[in-house]
Enzyme design. Structure first.
Site, PDB file in Angstrom:
ATOM      1  CB  CYS A  60      -1.092  -0.032   1.074  1.00  0.00           C
ATOM      2  SG  CYS A  60      -0.096   0.079   2.759  1.00  0.00           S
ATOM      3  CB  ALA A  63       3.861  -0.594   2.342  1.00  0.00           C
ATOM      4  NE  ARG A  94      12.497  -1.555   1.254  1.00  0.00           N
ATOM      5  CZ  ARG A  94      12.948  -1.529  -0.136  1.00  0.00           C
ATOM      6  NH1 ARG A  94      12.268  -2.192  -0.927  1.00  0.00           N
ATOM      7  NH2 ARG A  94      13.744  -0.567  -0.574  1.00  0.00           N
ATOM      8  CG  HIS A 194       7.738   5.059  -3.685  1.00  0.00           C
ATOM      9  ND1 HIS A 194       7.728   4.407  -4.932  1.00  0.00           N
ATOM     10  CD2 HIS A 194       7.902   4.362  -2.394  1.00  0.00           C
ATOM     11  CE1 HIS A 194       7.566   2.949  -4.375  1.00  0.00           C
ATOM     12  NE2 HIS A 194       7.984   3.078  -3.054  1.00  0.00           N
TER      13      HIS A 194
HETATM   14  S1  SF4 Z   1      -1.267  -1.915   5.931  1.00  0.00           S
HETATM   15 FE1  SF4 Z   1      -2.508  -0.061   6.998  1.00  0.00          FE
HETATM   16  S2  SF4 Z   1      -2.190   1.817   5.780  1.00  0.00           S
HETATM   17 FE2  SF4 Z   1      -1.674  -0.218   4.472  1.00  0.00          FE
HETATM   18  S3  SF4 Z   1      -3.265  -0.563   3.554  1.00  0.00           S
HETATM   19 FE3  SF4 Z   1      -3.296  -1.756   5.297  1.00  0.00          FE
HETATM   20  S4  SF4 Z   1      -4.475  -0.604   6.893  1.00  0.00           S
HETATM   21 FE4  SF4 Z   1      -4.058   0.588   4.970  1.00  0.00          FE
END
Ligand code: SF4
Length: 541
Positions: A60, A63, A94, A194
């Site tokens: 996502c 991330a 990572r 990013h």
């Molecule tokens: S990890 Fe957290 S921020 Fe990323 S899609 Fe899932 S709920 Fe949303």
């Protein structure tokens, strides 16, 4: 080296089982590289939403912002505002490494800090909890800077992390506190994160400190995250050549190096996808030119070091660079030739990142291996076809979610590093500023290029291409290995590395040699290859 498979047939196999509408969309994301003449790569659909139900490799936006761009930063204290599950990406998945100046220098990388939102905070709001977390962190760590990262629930309930950041900064004026609106849903992949990270680092960090670094030929590397110690090896080569690495965004660097990174003579870009925005903005605001380099592959490293020396137009630096290359290549060539004798003719497929699937082809080429299929998780068309296509990329609603900053020359800090005449002379001599030709022109005409690979594609590729090695991430690793094919993780390096520079190339050659030439893979049979674990029939009476 020609393929033993027909890429057009493989493409058909990849979409054969899909519903017609899905197949139409996926077929635009899968191209055979020779569909058009080489200088005019075929168009690929990229940076679009994954079709629901497809098991994608992607992560996502949060991330991409927290995990990729800011994650390797050791002394910006980072607080994830959200439920604890999102914090998984805050915990060094990572394998980024760092080396604080002294044992007492701050290093928050081993910590994962979260506001750990609960149902009550979702209902009544989490801003108070965030303020409390910031105060607690300040009391414990006394950081110079704090980054706050918004996750999906925070965006959905409307917590204003930026007003919290402003309020806390007013209370603690010595600490630079800033927030990233990088909720996971902000884009179709990590890529959105990013861009959000680049924007905030540019507006709130770069340029806030005027601090010179001693040394000649000051360079920032953008998009090098020090996985498995890559940045340490690059630093070694820079130091040996006599160049000064000011800041590496963001592996093995400190907040103060980022904050004063506007003083350098040159920016070079390693991972084009994750950080080209910052390079462009720093050029406009401060007059720092940038060009693309690649330290993955011994030849690519030499080429990159020559480009940097050429930019500085200093005969002593050019001479020293050549001497370093000659010295380093002795050991590289010895190992390369030995490994090539066992790896030549083998094949690789590679699906990772937004630049790595391109960079690592260099290393495989050096040991005689061919990349028969490759693609990115979160790239845009320019990462495949080159920046020349940027004006033709349609900006869709998802991309419009991300703010495009309007950047102008800073009235005080703008200082063109080269005159237009000097830039033209360097361009005429072969240096391409602000350019990237993309992955496809570097691939064989019969290679397959696939964007946003999914698990179905992965299984078809294994059956049809029978590659000797598969390069991807942990989500793919164990499934691929159950097919009896080794998988090299190129996000985390599987507990190994570095792979950058000369010593990294040697490490990689040896590791690939071990992986593709061991007999153990031939002994592996997944249980369901012997007998089905579960049988079922479709339909009803
Ligand atoms: S990890 Fe957290 S921020 Fe990323 S899609 Fe899932 S709920 Fe949303």
């Amino acid at each position: 080296m020609s393929n033993i498979f027909d890429p057009v047939n493989v493409k058909q196999e990849l979409i054969a089982e899909l519903p017609a509408k899905v197949a139409r969309k996926r077929s635009k994301q899968i191209v055979v590289n020779d569909d058009k003449p080489r200088e005019n790569s075929p168009e690929i659909m990229a940076n679009v939403r994954t079709i629901p139900g497809i098991i994608t490799m992607r992560g996502c936006a949060y991330a991409g912002c927290k995990g990729v761009v800011l994650g390797p930063t050791r002394d910006i204290l980072q607080i994830v505002h959200g439920p604890i599950g999102c914090c998984f990406y805050a915990w060094l998945t990572r394998r980024n490494q760092t080396r604080p100046y002294t044992l007492d220098s701050p290093n928050y990388m081993p910590y994962a800090m979260s506001t750990d939102m609960q149902e009550e905070n979702i209902i009544f709001g989490g801003e108070k909890k965030l303020k409390k977390a910031i105060e607690e962190a300040i009391e414990l760590f006394h950081p110079k800077a704090i980054g706050i990262f918004a996750t999906c629930p925070v965006g959905l309930i409307g917590d204003d992390i930026h007003s919290v950041a402003r309020e806390m900064e007013a209370k603690y004026p010595d600490i630079n506190i800033f927030g990233f609106s990088c909720e996971g849903y902000k884009g179709v992949s990590q890529s959105a994160g990013h861009h959000i990270a680049n924007n905030k680092v540019f507006t709130d960090v770069v340029g806030v400190l005027d601090k010179e670094k001693e040394g000649k030929f000051l360079v920032n590397i953008l998009g090098e995250y020090n996985i498995g110690g890559d940045a340490f090896e690059i630093e070694r080569i820079f130091a040996k050549c006599g160049e000064t690495l000011h800041a590496t965004f963001s592996g093995n660097s400190s907040y103060e190096e980022f904050a004063s990174s506007h003083i350098v003579d040159l920016n070079v870009v390693m991972c084009h996808r994750s950080i080209n925005y910052l390079a462009e903005m720093m050029n406009k605001k401060y007059g720092i030119p940038w060009f693309k380099i690649n330290f993955i592959g011994a030849e690519a490293t030499s080429k990159s070091m020559r480009k940097i020396a050429q930019y500085f137009e200093d005969p002593a630096l050019i001479e020293k660079t050549e001497a370093v290359i000659a010295e380093e290549m002795v050991e590289v060539e010895k190992v390369r030739k030995d490994v090539e004798s066992r790896c030549k003719g083998k094949t690789a497929v590679m699906f990772v990142g937004g630049s790595r699937a391109h960079h690592y082809q260099e290393l495989f080429r050096e040991i005689g291996m061919k990349t028969v299929a490759a693609g990115y998780e979160f790239a845009h068309r320019d990462d495949y076809e080159g920046r020349k296509v940027i004006p033709d990329i349609k900006v869709d609603a998802d991309s419009r979610n991300i703010e495009e900053l309007k950047v102008v020359a800073d009235p005080e800090a703008y200082r063109p590093r080269k005159t237009p005449e000097e830039l033209k002379a360097l361009t005429d001599a072969g240096l391409q500023f602000g350019a990237y030709e993309g992955m496809m022109p570097d691939m064989e005409p019969d290679a397959l290029v696939i964007d946003d690979l999914n698990h179905h594609d992965m299984e078809v590729l294994i059956e049809q291409l029978k590659p000797d090695i598969f390069c991807a991430g942990v989500k793919e690793k164990y499934i691929v290995q159950k097919y009896g094919i080794p998988l090299k993780q190129l996000h985390s390096y599987d507990y190994s590395g570095p792979y950058a520079g000369y010593k990294g190339a040697i490490n990689f050659y040896r590791e690939i040699d071990r992986m593709v030439n061991t007999n153990v893979w031939k002994l592996i049979k997944a249980p369901w290859h012997e007998s089905p674990q579960l049988t079922a029939t479709y339909g009803c009476d």
